[in-house]
Design a protein around this motif. Structure first.
Motif, PDB file in Angstrom:
ATOM      1  N   MET A   1       0.839  -1.198   0.000  1.00 50.62           N
ATOM      2  CA  MET A   1       0.000   0.000   0.000  1.00 50.62           C
ATOM      3  C   MET A   1       0.873   1.247   0.000  1.00 50.62           C
ATOM      4  O   MET A   1       1.869   1.305   0.723  1.00 50.62           O
ATOM      5  CB  MET A   1      -0.908   0.039   1.241  1.00 50.62           C
ATOM      6  CG  MET A   1      -1.974  -1.039   1.261  1.00 50.62           C
ATOM      7  SD  MET A   1      -3.064  -0.837   2.676  1.00 50.62           S
ATOM      8  CE  MET A   1      -1.884  -1.025   4.010  1.00 50.62           C
ATOM      9  N   ARG A   2       0.448   2.218  -0.795  1.00 52.39           N
ATOM     10  CA  ARG A   2       1.189   3.467  -0.863  1.00 52.39           C
ATOM     11  C   ARG A   2       0.210   4.644  -0.910  1.00 52.39           C
ATOM     12  O   ARG A   2      -0.841   4.560  -1.543  1.00 52.39           O
ATOM     13  CB  ARG A   2       2.080   3.500  -2.103  1.00 52.39           C
ATOM     14  CG  ARG A   2       3.160   2.429  -2.113  1.00 52.39           C
ATOM     15  CD  ARG A   2       3.985   2.502  -3.380  1.00 52.39           C
ATOM     16  NE  ARG A   2       4.991   1.445  -3.413  1.00 52.39           N
ATOM     17  CZ  ARG A   2       5.826   1.254  -4.430  1.00 52.39           C
ATOM     18  NH1 ARG A   2       5.762   2.049  -5.507  1.00 52.39           N
ATOM     19  NH2 ARG A   2       6.717   0.284  -4.390  1.00 52.39           N
ATOM     20  N   PHE A   3       0.602   5.703  -0.233  1.00 50.02           N
ATOM     21  CA  PHE A   3      -0.206   6.930  -0.291  1.00 50.02           C
ATOM     22  C   PHE A   3       0.712   8.137  -0.145  1.00 50.02           C
ATOM     23  O   PHE A   3       1.572   8.176   0.733  1.00 50.02           O
ATOM     24  CB  PHE A   3      -1.260   6.964   0.820  1.00 50.02           C
ATOM     25  CG  PHE A   3      -1.985   8.289   0.900  1.00 50.02           C
ATOM     26  CD1 PHE A   3      -2.916   8.646  -0.060  1.00 50.02           C
ATOM     27  CD2 PHE A   3      -1.707   9.180   1.930  1.00 50.02           C
ATOM     28  CE1 PHE A   3      -3.571   9.876  -0.005  1.00 50.02           C
ATOM     29  CE2 PHE A   3      -2.357  10.405   1.996  1.00 50.02           C
ATOM     30  CZ  PHE A   3      -3.289  10.753   1.031  1.00 50.02           C
ATOM     31  N   LYS A   4       0.498   9.104  -1.027  1.00 45.89           N
ATOM     32  CA  LYS A   4       1.267  10.339  -0.974  1.00 45.89           C
ATOM     33  C   LYS A   4       0.408  11.463  -1.538  1.00 45.89           C
ATOM     34  O   LYS A   4      -0.204  11.316  -2.592  1.00 45.89           O
ATOM     35  CB  LYS A   4       2.560  10.197  -1.770  1.00 45.89           C
ATOM     36  CG  LYS A   4       3.437  11.442  -1.768  1.00 45.89           C
ATOM     37  CD  LYS A   4       4.813  11.160  -2.389  1.00 45.89           C
ATOM     38  CE  LYS A   4       4.707  10.819  -3.838  1.00 45.89           C
ATOM     39  NZ  LYS A   4       6.045  10.678  -4.485  1.00 45.89           N
ATOM     40  N   ALA A   5       0.345  12.586  -0.819  1.00 48.08           N
ATOM     41  CA  ALA A   5      -0.445  13.728  -1.277  1.00 48.08           C
ATOM     42  C   ALA A   5       0.286  15.017  -0.932  1.00 48.08           C
ATOM     43  O   ALA A   5       1.099  15.064   0.006  1.00 48.08           O
ATOM     44  CB  ALA A   5      -1.833  13.717  -0.635  1.00 48.08           C
ATOM     45  N   LYS A   6      -0.025  16.070  -1.686  1.00 45.99           N
ATOM     46  CA  LYS A   6       0.646  17.345  -1.491  1.00 45.99           C
ATOM     47  C   LYS A   6      -0.347  18.491  -1.627  1.00 45.99           C
ATOM     48  O   LYS A   6      -1.186  18.499  -2.532  1.00 45.99           O
ATOM     49  CB  LYS A   6       1.775  17.503  -2.516  1.00 45.99           C
ATOM     50  CG  LYS A   6       2.657  18.729  -2.320  1.00 45.99           C
ATOM     51  CD  LYS A   6       3.811  18.712  -3.325  1.00 45.99           C
ATOM     52  CE  LYS A   6       4.768  19.871  -3.125  1.00 45.99           C
ATOM     53  NZ  LYS A   6       5.895  19.833  -4.096  1.00 45.99           N
ATOM     54  N   GLY A  71      -3.899   1.049  -3.363  1.00 42.95           N
ATOM     55  CA  GLY A  71      -4.490   0.217  -2.332  1.00 42.95           C
ATOM     56  C   GLY A  71      -4.287  -1.263  -2.582  1.00 42.95           C
ATOM     57  O   GLY A  71      -3.530  -1.679  -3.472  1.00 42.95           O
ATOM     58  N   LYS A  72      -5.006  -2.076  -1.788  1.00 42.96           N
ATOM     59  CA  LYS A  72      -4.817  -3.521  -1.854  1.00 42.96           C
ATOM     60  C   LYS A  72      -5.564  -4.176  -3.010  1.00 42.96           C
ATOM     61  O   LYS A  72      -5.134  -5.182  -3.544  1.00 42.96           O
ATOM     62  CB  LYS A  72      -5.281  -4.158  -0.537  1.00 42.96           C
ATOM     63  CG  LYS A  72      -4.257  -4.085   0.576  1.00 42.96           C
ATOM     64  CD  LYS A  72      -4.730  -4.904   1.765  1.00 42.96           C
ATOM     65  CE  LYS A  72      -3.641  -4.998   2.827  1.00 42.96           C
ATOM     66  NZ  LYS A  72      -4.068  -5.822   3.984  1.00 42.96           N
ATOM     67  N   ASP A  73      -6.730  -3.611  -3.381  1.00 40.35           N
ATOM     68  CA  ASP A  73      -7.535  -4.259  -4.410  1.00 40.35           C
ATOM     69  C   ASP A  73      -7.877  -3.267  -5.512  1.00 40.35           C
ATOM     70  O   ASP A  73      -7.310  -2.166  -5.588  1.00 40.35           O
ATOM     71  CB  ASP A  73      -8.799  -4.864  -3.786  1.00 40.35           C
ATOM     72  CG  ASP A  73      -9.682  -3.789  -3.149  1.00 40.35           C
ATOM     73  OD1 ASP A  73      -9.356  -2.593  -3.265  1.00 40.35           O
ATOM     74  OD2 ASP A  73     -10.703  -4.148  -2.543  1.00 40.35           O
ATOM     75  N   ASN A  74      -8.818  -3.636  -6.357  1.00 38.31           N
ATOM     76  CA  ASN A  74      -9.174  -2.796  -7.494  1.00 38.31           C
ATOM     77  C   ASN A  74      -9.823  -1.476  -7.089  1.00 38.31           C
ATOM     78  O   ASN A  74      -9.827  -0.523  -7.864  1.00 38.31           O
ATOM     79  CB  ASN A  74     -10.117  -3.562  -8.440  1.00 38.31           C
ATOM     80  CG  ASN A  74      -9.425  -4.734  -9.123  1.00 38.31           C
ATOM     81  OD1 ASN A  74      -8.209  -4.716  -9.284  1.00 38.31           O
ATOM     82  ND2 ASN A  74     -10.183  -5.746  -9.512  1.00 38.31           N
ATOM     83  N   SER A  75     -10.392  -1.428  -5.891  1.00 38.94           N
ATOM     84  CA  SER A  75     -11.014  -0.181  -5.436  1.00 38.94           C
ATOM     85  C   SER A  75      -9.965   0.861  -5.052  1.00 38.94           C
ATOM     86  O   SER A  75     -10.284   2.035  -4.892  1.00 38.94           O
ATOM     87  CB  SER A  75     -11.945  -0.443  -4.243  1.00 38.94           C
ATOM     88  OG  SER A  75     -11.187  -0.797  -3.088  1.00 38.94           O
ATOM     89  N   ASN A  76      -8.727   0.425  -4.878  1.00 41.49           N
ATOM     90  CA  ASN A  76      -7.614   1.323  -4.564  1.00 41.49           C
ATOM     91  C   ASN A  76      -7.875   2.156  -3.310  1.00 41.49           C
ATOM     92  O   ASN A  76      -7.601   3.354  -3.283  1.00 41.49           O
ATOM     93  CB  ASN A  76      -7.332   2.261  -5.744  1.00 41.49           C
ATOM     94  CG  ASN A  76      -5.978   1.976  -6.374  1.00 41.49           C
ATOM     95  OD1 ASN A  76      -5.290   1.038  -5.972  1.00 41.49           O
ATOM     96  ND2 ASN A  76      -5.596   2.771  -7.334  1.00 41.49           N
ATOM     97  N   ARG A  77      -8.378   1.507  -2.279  1.00 44.48           N
ATOM     98  CA  ARG A  77      -8.676   2.225  -1.048  1.00 44.48           C
ATOM     99  C   ARG A  77      -7.769   1.761   0.093  1.00 44.48           C
ATOM    100  O   ARG A  77      -7.297   0.631   0.109  1.00 44.48           O
ATOM    101  CB  ARG A  77     -10.143   2.050  -0.652  1.00 44.48           C
ATOM    102  CG  ARG A  77     -11.118   2.688  -1.620  1.00 44.48           C
ATOM    103  CD  ARG A  77     -12.555   2.551  -1.127  1.00 44.48           C
ATOM    104  NE  ARG A  77     -12.968   1.152  -1.050  1.00 44.48           N
ATOM    105  CZ  ARG A  77     -14.118   0.754  -0.503  1.00 44.48           C
ATOM    106  NH1 ARG A  77     -14.947   1.644   0.024  1.00 44.48           N
ATOM    107  NH2 ARG A  77     -14.428  -0.540  -0.476  1.00 44.48           N
TER     108      ARG A  77
END
Length: 282
Positions: A1-6, A71-77
């Protein structure tokens, strides 16, 4: 899982700060749902014990200049449980002069939301970093944090302005633990509280009633107009908690009343939608 925002816009930074502060005043813990098109703060207390449910939604494109999620699945959450006060305190470092704010999902001593605030300091920049511990919610529990369905309400009515509502509830909350809300489809609303000595009622007229798109809502409107006023009794501290914590400055406040069962409050601002569900007093 990865998340990055600016974030680069100070107004967007302040909006996120206001949402964080509002959530910290309404609940101790929440789940932050990160999705490709929006972020949502969710709090589910036990309804059977008089708890509330909060759903606070922001479209990510109105807030972030850069937003990447895997995310982990196709919903990308990604679902993250956090202590709201920790998140709100980290955002307090955002002041005028901030150049950018970066938010990343990191793994340190525990999974964290790392908030990096870059501030102009003379001829250089100063970086302030906050690590907000989070718990990654397993996928099997995601269903508990999905968007609530619109309740099958009996009456839907606009509420008075936030400032007026706060003043009324602040006076009433010291008289009793209960508040009776009565409303009809003609724009009338009454707030009532009482104890052994006194009964206090505040009446509002011509508030207006929202028109919902689906036929079921229109049928409810016609039926409620014929039946008359409906009411629900709630714990007044639950409504006071919502009003005292609000910093998002809603343009509209809607109360959907389920007779003798609950009230569903819908706050709408330019970029934020907040739903607040209060069950009837036991």
């Amino acid at each position: 899982m990865r998340f990055k925002a600016k974030l680069l816009d100070i107004n967007c930074m302040q909006q996120l700060t206001r949402v964080g502060a509002s959530m910290s005043r309404m609940t101790k813990n929440c789940v932050l749902c990160l999705a490709p098109k929006k972020i949502v703060f969710v709090s589910n207390e036990r309804i059977s014990e008089g708890g509330t449910r909060i759903w606070c939604e922001i479209q990510q494109e109105t807030l972030f200049d850069d937003y990447r999620i895997e995310g982990k699945d196709n919903s990308n959450r990604i679902f993250l449980e956090l202590i709201t006060d920790n998140f709100a305190r980290a955002l307090k470092s955002i002041q005028f002069g901030v150049v950018s704010v970066k938010i990343r999902l990191t793994k340190k001593y525990t999974p964290c939301l790392t908030i990096e605030i870059v501030t102009a300091y003379g001829n250089s920049n100063r970086i302030i970093t906050h690590d907000v511990p989070v718990v990654i919610v397993p996928q099997r529990d995601w269903y508990e944090y999905e968007e609530p369905d619109m309740p099958q309400f009996d009456v839907s009515i606009y509420m008075p302005q936030m400032k007026v509502l706060k003043q009324v509830i602040d006076r009433m909350k010291n008289l009793s633990e209960h508040l009776v809300i009565t409303a009809d489809q003609k724009g009338n609303m009454t707030l009532k509280t009482q104890n052994d000595i006194v009964t206090v009622e505040t009446h509002f007229k011509d508030l207006g009633n929202p028109v919902w798109a689906n036929d079921a809502a229109n049928n409810r409107k016609e039926a409620s107009t014929q039946i008359g006023a409906m009411e629900a009794c709630i714990y007044i501290k639950k409504l006071a908690q919502l009003l005292q914590g609000q910093q998002i400055n809603p343009s509209k406040i809607i109360c959907n009343l389920l007779a003798e069962k609950a009230i569903h409050i819908y706050l709408v601002s330019e970029d934020v939608i907040l739903q607040y569900y209060i069950p009837a007093a036991m």
